[in-house]
Motif scaffolding. Structure first.
Motif, PDB file in Angstrom:
ATOM      1  N   THR A 131       0.836   3.680   2.010  1.00 34.26           N
ATOM      2  CA  THR A 131       1.276   3.957   3.378  1.00 34.26           C
ATOM      3  C   THR A 131       2.439   3.057   3.775  1.00 34.26           C
ATOM      4  OG1 THR A 131      -0.946   4.677   4.027  1.00 34.26           O
ATOM      5  CG2 THR A 131       0.560   4.039   5.799  1.00 34.26           C
ATOM      6  N   THR A 181       0.523  14.319  -2.943  1.00 33.01           N
ATOM      7  CA  THR A 181      -0.814  14.834  -3.234  1.00 33.01           C
ATOM      8  C   THR A 181      -0.741  16.108  -4.071  1.00 33.01           C
ATOM      9  OG1 THR A 181      -1.611  13.911  -1.148  1.00 33.01           O
ATOM     10  CG2 THR A 181      -2.988  15.583  -2.201  1.00 33.01           C
ATOM     11  N   GLU A 187      -4.585  12.163  -5.858  1.00 32.66           N
ATOM     12  CA  GLU A 187      -4.993  11.084  -4.949  1.00 32.66           C
ATOM     13  C   GLU A 187      -4.695   9.679  -5.485  1.00 32.66           C
ATOM     14  OE1 GLU A 187      -6.390  11.714  -1.907  1.00 32.66           O
ATOM     15  OE2 GLU A 187      -5.959  13.825  -2.327  1.00 32.66           O
ATOM     16  N   ARG A 188      -4.171   9.566  -6.664  1.00 32.97           N
ATOM     17  CA  ARG A 188      -3.950   8.248  -7.265  1.00 32.97           C
ATOM     18  C   ARG A 188      -3.014   7.396  -6.412  1.00 32.97           C
ATOM     19  NH1 ARG A 188      -2.282   8.450 -13.448  1.00 32.97           N
ATOM     20  NH2 ARG A 188      -4.114   9.826 -13.352  1.00 32.97           N
ATOM     21  N   GLN A 194      -4.270  13.343  10.607  1.00 31.58           N
ATOM     22  CA  GLN A 194      -4.822  12.014  10.314  1.00 31.58           C
ATOM     23  C   GLN A 194      -3.990  10.895  10.951  1.00 31.58           C
ATOM     24  OE1 GLN A 194      -5.559  11.509   6.082  1.00 31.58           O
ATOM     25  NE2 GLN A 194      -6.211  13.646   5.876  1.00 31.58           N
ATOM     26  N   LYS A 213      -3.536   6.142  -3.556  1.00 28.98           N
ATOM     27  CA  LYS A 213      -3.773   6.205  -2.127  1.00 28.98           C
ATOM     28  C   LYS A 213      -4.725   5.119  -1.647  1.00 28.98           C
ATOM     29  CE  LYS A 213      -4.408  10.070  -0.040  1.00 28.98           C
ATOM     30  NZ  LYS A 213      -4.936  11.419   0.315  1.00 28.98           N
ATOM     31  N   ASN A 214      -5.708   4.770  -2.472  1.00 29.00           N
ATOM     32  CA  ASN A 214      -6.714   3.785  -2.070  1.00 29.00           C
ATOM     33  C   ASN A 214      -6.741   2.559  -2.980  1.00 29.00           C
ATOM     34  OD1 ASN A 214      -7.782   5.506   0.074  1.00 29.00           O
ATOM     35  ND2 ASN A 214      -8.676   6.763  -1.568  1.00 29.00           N
ATOM     36  N   ASP A 215      -5.687   2.357  -3.753  1.00 29.81           N
ATOM     37  CA  ASP A 215      -5.660   1.206  -4.654  1.00 29.81           C
ATOM     38  C   ASP A 215      -5.442  -0.092  -3.875  1.00 29.81           C
ATOM     39  OD1 ASP A 215      -6.073   2.932  -6.688  1.00 29.81           O
ATOM     40  OD2 ASP A 215      -4.171   2.586  -7.706  1.00 29.81           O
ATOM     41  N   SER A 216      -5.882  -1.197  -4.472  1.00 29.50           N
ATOM     42  CA  SER A 216      -5.738  -2.508  -3.842  1.00 29.50           C
ATOM     43  C   SER A 216      -4.275  -2.951  -3.846  1.00 29.50           C
ATOM     44  CB  SER A 216      -6.579  -3.532  -4.596  1.00 29.50           C
ATOM     45  OG  SER A 216      -6.080  -3.709  -5.913  1.00 29.50           O
ATOM     46  N   SER A 256       0.871  -1.180   0.000  1.00 27.41           N
ATOM     47  CA  SER A 256       0.000   0.000   0.000  1.00 27.41           C
ATOM     48  C   SER A 256       0.901   1.220   0.000  1.00 27.41           C
ATOM     49  CB  SER A 256      -0.930   0.018   1.225  1.00 27.41           C
ATOM     50  OG  SER A 256      -0.185   0.241   2.420  1.00 27.41           O
ATOM     51  N   TYR A 316       3.419  12.065   1.835  1.00 24.33           N
ATOM     52  CA  TYR A 316       2.022  12.144   1.378  1.00 24.33           C
ATOM     53  C   TYR A 316       1.690  13.553   0.888  1.00 24.33           C
ATOM     54  CZ  TYR A 316      -0.457   7.741   2.170  1.00 24.33           C
ATOM     55  OH  TYR A 316      -0.949   6.455   2.053  1.00 24.33           O
TER      56      TYR A 316
END
Length: 334
Positions: free
Chosen positions: A144, A166, A171-172, A332, A174-177, A142, A162
């Motif tokens: 992170t 950004t 945002e690409r 965060q 950041k939440n990908d599998s 990930s 981060y």
């Protein structure tokens, strides 16, 4: 004279009770010695040959004296002591008794001496060392995790990585599998065709064109931004070809074979560049002062904070944008 008598008696008597010593002292103190005129005695010795017999007799009578006689018997001080027999004062020390003659039943206290070892100075905490990354697949599944791995090796806040990412590429990722992250975090994905160069920022940002070493060479992913000088900037943190070459001496021991199109490689290159650009980087790997962050942003943009792109119409203060994003990510928990 008193001192002489006491010492004379002590030399011939090995042991004296304290009460006996006191009685002897009192007895001797009571003796009164007649006055003796030594001057007359000496003058007599000198002038004796000048005197007749009658004068000598008169002077001799004047300077002579009779020592007092005192009857001293053993019973006068060798009586029963008024204290326990063990309290004996030793006048004639022996090699084994030193100052006191202790009874045979006396138990000497035991003194235990403990040896102390000098305190060793604390050893400083060793900086963790990591084996070189030789696998094409880099650590982290990930964004992170990738940034945390970079943080361990380059001492740069995750929140700062981060923030720059950004501001540079949105945002690409950041939440990908994890499966998607593995593709773009593996060396050579642009060669094998496993990933899309346009999605993975595998094109030159200034021209918008995929380079010739990719499977989709010549593909236009973005419109050119209007900069005539192509610095061949690529990757999630927008690293130029020149920057990748400069930082090789710092990262070659970590990732011998590297490329700015790999997620981990791009972040590590950026981290080492940033630490060198700010001069003396903070020792805290998780929190950097605002002033240092602004310096890092200014250096990454190109020695300034104000930017303007004529083609896109974008303008603003790059340093403030990075700092604002950094504080947001810190809230965060990054």
């Amino acid at each position: 004279m008193r001192f002489f008598l006491v010492n004379l008696y002590g030399r011939t008597t090995p042991y004296l009770f304290l009460s006996q010593v006191r009685k002897i002292k009192g007895l001797i103190s009571s003796i009164k010695f007649p006055d003796f005129n030594f001057n007359k005695f000496l003058n007599y010795q000198v002038e004796e040959h000048k005197l007749d017999s009658n004068q000598k007799k008169e002077i001799t009578k004047e300077i002579s004296f009779t020592l007092p006689t005192v009857s001293i018997t053993s019973s006068s001080f060798y009586n029963k002591p008024d204290f326990p027999p063990s309290d004996i004062f030793l006048l004639t020390p022996t090699p084994t008794s030193f100052l006191f003659n202790f009874p045979s039943s006396y138990i000497f206290p035991t003194i235990q001496i403990t040896s102390f070892k000098p305190t060793q100075p604390p050893k400083p905490t060793a900086t963790p060392t990591f084996s070189p990354i030789t696998s094409d697949m880099r650590p982290g599944t990930s964004l992170t995790e990738i940034f945390k791995e970079v943080n361990k090796r380059a001492c740069i806040p995750v929140a700062l990585l981060y923030a720059f990412k950004t501001v540079e590429t949105g945002e690409r990722f950041k939440n990908d599998s994890p499966s998607v992250i593995r593709i773009y975090n593996t060396y050579g994905w642009w060669i094998t065709g496993a990933g899309d160069p346009c999605y993975g920022f595998g094109y030159h940002a200034q021209t918008g064109i995929v380079p010739e070493d990719s499977v989709k060479a010549g593909t236009r992913c973005e419109n050119p931004i209007g900069d005539p000088n192509d610095l061949k900037i690529m990757g999630i943190l927008q690293i130029s070809e020149w920057e990748q070459q400069v930082v090789q001496k710092y990262i070659s021991s970590i990732i011998p074979k590297n490329d700015r199109r790999v997620l981990f490689d791009n972040a590590l290159i950026f981290a080492y560049l940033t630490r060198n650009r700010v001069g003396k980087p903070p020792k805290d790997c998780d929190n950097w002062p605002d002033e240092v962050i602004k310096i890092a942003a200014s250096k990454h943009l190109g020695n300034g904070c104000e930017y303007y792109y004529s083609q896109t119409g974008a303008s603003g203060n790059y340093c403030n944008e990075v700092l604002t994003k950094y504080k947001e990510y810190k809230k965060q928990g990054f």
